[in-house]
Design a protein around this motif. Sequence first.
Motif, short mmCIF file in Angstrom:
data_model
loop_
_atom_site.label_atom_id
_atom_site.label_comp_id
_atom_site.label_asym_id
_atom_site.label_seq_id
_atom_site.Cartn_x
_atom_site.Cartn_y
_atom_site.Cartn_z
N ALA A 194 11.44 -6.34 7.53
CA ALA A 194 12.41 -6.43 6.42
C ALA A 194 13.31 -5.19 6.33
O ALA A 194 14.22 -5.14 5.50
N HIS A 195 13.08 -4.19 7.20
CA HIS A 195 13.81 -2.92 7.06
C HIS A 195 15.31 -3.04 7.34
O HIS A 195 16.12 -2.45 6.62
N ALA B 51 9.87 0.69 1.82
CA ALA B 51 8.46 0.66 2.20
C ALA B 51 7.98 -0.79 2.31
O ALA B 51 6.81 -1.09 2.09
N SER B 52 8.91 -1.67 2.64
CA SER B 52 8.54 -3.08 2.88
C SER B 52 8.02 -3.19 4.31
O SER B 52 8.02 -2.20 5.07
N GLY C 208 10.67 7.80 8.05
CA GLY C 208 9.40 8.31 7.53
C GLY C 208 8.38 8.75 8.57
O GLY C 208 7.22 8.37 8.48
N ARG D 207 0.82 -1.21 0.00
CA ARG D 207 0.00 0.00 0.00
C ARG D 207 0.85 1.27 0.00
O ARG D 207 0.67 2.15 -0.84
N1 NAD Z 1 4.06 6.71 7.55
C1 NAD Z 1 2.85 6.20 7.60
O1 NAD Z 1 1.88 6.88 7.88
C2 NAD Z 1 2.64 4.76 7.27
C3 NAD Z 1 1.36 4.27 6.98
C4 NAD Z 1 1.23 2.93 6.65
C5 NAD Z 1 2.33 2.09 6.62
N2 NAD Z 1 3.55 2.62 6.93
C6 NAD Z 1 4.75 1.76 6.93
O2 NAD Z 1 5.06 1.43 5.57
C7 NAD Z 1 5.61 0.10 5.51
C8 NAD Z 1 4.77 -0.74 4.55
O3 NAD Z 1 3.43 -0.76 5.01
P1 NAD Z 1 2.23 -1.16 4.02
O4 NAD Z 1 0.98 -0.74 4.74
O5 NAD Z 1 2.48 -0.69 2.66
O6 NAD Z 1 2.33 -2.76 4.07
P2 NAD Z 1 1.93 -3.80 2.92
O7 NAD Z 1 1.83 -5.13 3.61
O8 NAD Z 1 0.78 -3.29 2.12
O9 NAD Z 1 3.21 -3.82 1.95
C9 NAD Z 1 4.45 -4.35 2.30
C10 NAD Z 1 5.09 -4.92 1.04
O10 NAD Z 1 6.45 -5.27 1.35
C11 NAD Z 1 6.72 -6.49 0.68
N3 NAD Z 1 7.88 -7.10 1.33
C12 NAD Z 1 7.95 -7.76 2.51
N4 NAD Z 1 9.22 -8.16 2.76
C13 NAD Z 1 9.97 -7.73 1.72
C14 NAD Z 1 11.35 -7.83 1.39
N5 NAD Z 1 12.22 -8.46 2.18
N6 NAD Z 1 11.77 -7.26 0.23
C15 NAD Z 1 10.91 -6.63 -0.60
N7 NAD Z 1 9.58 -6.51 -0.34
C16 NAD Z 1 9.12 -7.06 0.81
C17 NAD Z 1 5.44 -7.28 0.79
O11 NAD Z 1 5.38 -8.34 -0.15
C18 NAD Z 1 4.39 -6.18 0.53
O12 NAD Z 1 4.11 -6.03 -0.84
C19 NAD Z 1 5.64 -0.41 6.95
O13 NAD Z 1 6.89 -0.15 7.51
C20 NAD Z 1 4.56 0.43 7.64
O14 NAD Z 1 4.76 0.60 9.03
C21 NAD Z 1 3.72 3.92 7.22
#
Ligand code: NAD
Length: 342
Positions: free
Chosen positions: A81-82, A76-77, A127, A16
């Motif tokens: 995974a960060h 943004a994984s 972020g 997302r």
């Molecule tokens: N700043 C904000 O307001 C905010 C809001 C939502 C999410 N986030 C953060 O953004 C990040 C992603 O959240 P999201 O909601 O998009 O989650 P999500 O589950 O929709 O997406 C995560 C993606 O990362 C992929 N992934 C997992 N491990 C991986 C790896 N080793 N290498 C490559 N890709 C990998 C997954 O397959 C998935 O497509 C998280 O750290 C979350 O905390 C921040």
Amino acid sequence: MNRRETLGIAVIGTGRMGADHVRRIDRVISGARVAAVVDIDRGRAEAVAAGVDGCTAYGDADEAMASADVDAVLVASSGAAHEEALLAAFARDLPVLCEKPLTPDAASALRVMEAEVALGHRLVQVGFMRRYDTEYVRLKALLGTGQLGRPLMLHNRHRNVASPPFFTSSMLITDSVAHEVDVTRWLLGHEISAVTVLCPSSSSGAPGGLRDPQFVVLETDGGALSDVEIFVNCGFGYQVQAEAVCERGTARIGDGHELVTNMAGRWGGTIPQDWTERFAQAYDDEVQAWVDATRRGEVTGPSAWDGYAAAAVCEAGVRALETGGRAEVALAERPGLYGAEV
Ligand SMILES: NC(=O)c1ccc[n+]([C@@H]2O[C@H](COP(=O)([O-])OP(=O)(O)OC[C@H]3O[C@@H](n4cnc5c(N)ncnc54)[C@H](O)[C@@H]3O)[C@@H](O)[C@H]2O)c1
């Protein structure tokens, strides 16, 4: 750092947030392009790459970072995974914008911070995008003028329509309150020294077993209190509000009074349904600021120290939730690389 005119960015994780950042870099901000996207779900990465000119899809982050097209990395994984992605970027001296959390726990955040300190220069911006939200920026500026006097308390409300199925009670702290942890540190310029979590009976709208809502009290080393109502299944909208109570006045943001309607004997407005809508401007300005700084060869914004401090506070918060008591925060010494100010 000698960067190209247009920064080539690899976006790691095309879920997302990652897909939204790809859209933002491709269509909203200037000075950068999406050169690569990476996801362990390769089909997802390929679908996102298909919509962006000159973008290559990868299943492996290190392979993408090795590409000559890539000058900087946006992580943004999923949080777990960060660390691996950050260390891979450090190995190639690539600047990184890392979605919160820096990493999911204090020990791994400390490892990342120490690895950056060993490089001798900053590479990471974390972020915590509320620092770029117009309302928070105004509140911070007002507190900085001293007109209201010393801040004594912050009251924060953080409400989501509904939590995703995988959400646990501790994630209300580590995923959601993490933002209030950062804004409390940033607005007040204090470190957080202790956390208490109190839970009323859970809402009937919360999935079975989830402690929702929770009431979190953050004590700071400057003698202030910051309380957070976190309610992730409120049902009606995404609401983030903050009120600073100072010695000579108060200041409040997040009331959402942009558009007020009068109709059929009622007045009102709309409530955003999620963070992509409420914080759209903040995300745009955050990523633009990162791109601009990176093109200048600088690293600005929330640092790995901020990411580590938030992880340590959240870890104490989870202990407080589990024990029903107060948990003190133990922070490592702040490295000189991150300056003296919180
Ligand atoms: N700043 C904000 O307001 C905010 C809001 C939502 C999410 N986030 C953060 O953004 C990040 C992603 O959240 P999201 O909601 O998009 O989650 P999500 O589950 O929709 O997406 C995560 C993606 O990362 C992929 N992934 C997992 N491990 C991986 C790896 N080793 N290498 C490559 N890709 C990998 C997954 O397959 C998935 O497509 C998280 O750290 C979350 O905390 C921040």
